[in-house]
Scaffold this motif. Sequence first.
Motif, PDB file in Angstrom:
ATOM      1  N   UNK A 159       0.680  -1.306  -0.002  1.00 15.50           N
ATOM      2  CA  UNK A 159      -0.053   0.081  -0.008  1.00 15.50           C
ATOM      3  C   UNK A 159       0.868   1.289  -0.083  1.00 15.50           C
ATOM      4  N   UNK A 160       2.006   1.161   0.678  1.00 14.39           N
ATOM      5  CA  UNK A 160       2.899   2.375   0.715  1.00 14.39           C
ATOM      6  C   UNK A 160       3.930   2.474  -0.531  1.00 14.39           C
ATOM      7  N   UNK A 161       4.366   3.720  -0.417  1.00 17.46           N
ATOM      8  CA  UNK A 161       5.110   4.139  -1.633  1.00 17.46           C
ATOM      9  C   UNK A 161       6.623   4.619  -0.999  1.00 17.46           C
ATOM     10  N   UNK A 162       7.615   4.739  -1.689  1.00 17.43           N
ATOM     11  CA  UNK A 162       9.119   5.190  -1.476  1.00 17.43           C
ATOM     12  C   UNK A 162       9.685   4.666  -0.378  1.00 17.43           C
ATOM     13  N   UNK A 163      10.187   5.673   0.539  1.00 21.33           N
ATOM     14  CA  UNK A 163      10.859   5.067   1.759  1.00 21.33           C
ATOM     15  C   UNK A 163      10.139   4.331   2.705  1.00 21.33           C
ATOM     16  N   UNK A 164       8.723   4.577   2.913  1.00 18.53           N
ATOM     17  CA  UNK A 164       7.917   3.699   3.573  1.00 18.53           C
ATOM     18  C   UNK A 164       7.807   2.540   2.977  1.00 18.53           C
ATOM     19  N   UNK A 165       7.669   2.256   1.806  1.00 18.51           N
ATOM     20  CA  UNK A 165       7.386   0.761   1.184  1.00 18.51           C
ATOM     21  C   UNK A 165       8.754   0.034   1.380  1.00 18.51           C
ATOM     22  N   UNK A 166       9.834   0.720   1.040  1.00 21.19           N
ATOM     23  CA  UNK A 166      11.283  -0.082   1.271  1.00 21.19           C
ATOM     24  C   UNK A 166      11.350  -0.369   2.857  1.00 21.19           C
ATOM     25  N   UNK A 167      11.031   0.455   3.716  1.00 22.34           N
ATOM     26  CA  UNK A 167      10.919   0.119   5.117  1.00 22.34           C
ATOM     27  C   UNK A 167      10.257  -0.941   5.372  1.00 22.34           C
TER      28      UNK A 167
END
Length: 240
Positions: A159-167
């Motif tokens: 559901x998340x993008x960018x840094x949050x997705x990678x985290x």
Amino acid sequence: MEPFILAFFGLGYLVLGGADIGVGMLLPYLGRSPQERREVIAAIAPFFLGNEVWLIATAGVLAGLFPIVEGELLSGNYVVIVALVGSWVLRDMALWLRGRVPGRGWQLLWDGVLVAGSWGLAVSLGLVLAGTVLDMPLLAGLVIALIFALHGLAFASLRLNGTLRRRAGALLGGTGEWPAYALTTSAIAAIAVVSGLQLDLSTAGSMITPVILAIIPFLLAAQAWVWWTFRGRVTGPSYL
């Protein structure tokens, strides 16, 4: 037919609701700042109320079709059930109230309540599935709670993008997002099925079965509509 109805609603809640519970459990890890936490919560905002319908339906099926089993579960696990309901209420209060008053202290307070309520829900459900139904020790309930946390990570990565997705994906051990979600879903489903097989469902009534069967297509249609409408990744904070 009636045992399959109970399994349908029970599994529906554990898989769908387990995802937003897991996200709440790991909010401090996923969201390191107020802005990030708002985006993380936006990942579950469109779904958590609809997911709770499955829990209410499960309780209704137990009361309507399996009153003896319901009585045994409630009377034998009173403390756990009270903890489950209390955690559920606190988690939902936090989701609704955290953004109602401006101020970092107010939001930190309710973010803490959200995390505590999510952990309380996960551990309570784990105890119902393992510690009470299967007569296993507390450790098994905690292990199931950790599976909910991993399920939340997999959902957050979808559901998340960018840094949050990678985290979110960093703790999945290199497993792809959809394979990780499928794996945690399978683990939750397997635990639920094993737990359900321990219940004596032979006393099921059937007078309201046609009504429940008539409602199921509408529930599935509403769930499908919500998931299709919010199928995209989160791009910013939500109304929560």
